[in-house]
Design a protein around this motif. Structure first.
Motif, PDB file in Angstrom:
ATOM      1  N   HIS A 123      15.855  -4.268   3.848  1.00  0.00           N
ATOM      2  CA  HIS A 123      15.201  -5.301   4.876  1.00  0.00           C
ATOM      3  C   HIS A 123      16.301  -6.239   5.106  1.00  0.00           C
TER       4      HIS A 123
ATOM      5  N   HIS B  42      17.034  -8.319   9.166  1.00  0.00           N
ATOM      6  CA  HIS B  42      16.515  -8.777  10.338  1.00  0.00           C
ATOM      7  C   HIS B  42      17.481  -8.633  11.482  1.00  0.00           C
TER       8      HIS B  42
ATOM      9  N   HIS C 169       9.378  -8.339  -0.993  1.00  0.00           N
ATOM     10  CA  HIS C 169       9.500  -9.257  -2.034  1.00  0.00           C
ATOM     11  C   HIS C 169       8.761  -9.346  -3.093  1.00  0.00           C
TER      12      HIS C 169
ATOM     13  N   ASP D 297      17.103  -9.144   2.787  1.00  0.00           N
ATOM     14  CA  ASP D 297      16.447 -10.080   3.694  1.00  0.00           C
ATOM     15  C   ASP D 297      17.787 -10.655   4.479  1.00  0.00           C
TER      16      ASP D 297
END
Ligand SMILES: [Zn+2]
Length: 301
Positions: free
Chosen positions: A7, A9, A196, A255
């Motif tokens: 994960h 971005h 999450h 993240d």
């Protein structure tokens, strides 16, 4: 131990252009100007950003990562990154299910562009997971074996939107992991990823994943949602999740998103220590931090 990050971005030039459009200022800012305002590095081009990501992975000892195109319509950016580094980058992309061309976009992305994860943000796009628009998307993803569907549930905050003063009228009622279980039952061959640990809906995420063996949870971010439950610790979250799901359906993620901050080493260090403290075997830790990702997304597609 191989580390794969499930994960991160991909904040492409297109991503910043989309935020600029939402800001509606005249004259319009360029992505470079917005990045200067944010004190972030300008991605310049998708290729340059892809190279930066791979250099960062090398520096941190990370083998592979999923990179999410984080505005609808940005599939081409992350596809360029995958094409440039197919052995290191797995392409995920956000889709707005309410868009008329959404199913066609998904078909093109998974069949022609080699992307491997379709990302749904029901609270952001105001489309319930049980809606026909969602079924059409998952249908398009399911036609391509190996494609996962990522569903953001629970609390949703997009840091860059707040920094730029953009409103975030998200409908949090729509991100319920129990609705993911209904989709997962209807599409048993499709892996569904809830990030999450359900972002505040841990109990519902565990119930859904217990009922559906094709639901995976990711561990990404600082998981600050634990503050909603009095006394809850991230260690307890890991232990409970492992007791319900076992080790084979938990995907490590950070993240991470913008540069120069880069890959979030601190998230890894914290979670690595928690897993060690919790007495998780080396074999199970290897699954969480890399093996499960490898099984879901083997090599270059
Ligand atoms: Zn994220």
């Amino acid at each position: 131990m191989t580390i794969n990050d499930a994960h991160c971005h991909f904040f492409s030039p297109q991503f910043f252009s989309a935020l600029v459009r939402q800001r509606g200022r005249t004259p319009a800012q360029s992505p470079a100007e917005v990045c200067r305002e944010l004190q972030w590095d300008d991605p310049v081009t998708p290729d340059a950003l892809a190279d930066r990501w791979v250099a960062e992975l090398d520096a941190r000892g990370v083998a592979r990562t999923a990179l999410i195109a984080s505005v609808p319509g940005d599939e081409d950016s992350v596809a360029a990154a995958v094409a440039r580094h197919p052995s290191r980058i797995v392409g995920f992309f956000m889709v707005d299910p309410s868009a008329a061309d959404a199913p066609e976009r998904v078909r093109h992305a998974v069949n022609d562009l080699g992307l491997a994860g379709v990302c749904l943000f029901p609270a952001m796009h105001h489309v319930p997971l049980v809606d026909e628009h969602i079924i059409r998307i998952v249908d398009a993803a399911a036609a391509r074996p190996g494609v996962a569907v990522f569903v953001h549930c629970g609390v949703l905050s997009v840091g860059v939107r707040a920094k730029l003063g953009l409103p975030s009228p998200f409908d949090l009622r729509l991100g319920n992991p129990l609705d993911v279980s209904r989709l997962a039952l209807a599409f048993p061959a499709v892996p569904f990823i809830i990030p999450h640990f359900g972002a505040g809906m841990l109990r519902e995420a565990l119930m859904a994943a217990d009922a559906c063996k094709n639901i995976y949870l990711d561990t990404s971010s600082s998981n600050s949602w634990i503050r909603y439950t009095p006394g809850l610790t991230l260690e307890a979250v890991f232990k409970t999740t492992l007791s319900v799901l076992g080790a084979s359906r938990l995907l490590f993620g950070t993240d991470s998103s913008f540069f120069p901050r880069g890959w979030q080493q601190g998230v890894y260090d914290t979670q690595k220590a928690i897993v060690a403290e919790a007495g998780v075997s080396a074999a199970d830790a290897a699954l969480i931090f890399g093996g499960n990702f490898e099984r879901l997304f083997p090599g270059a597609r």
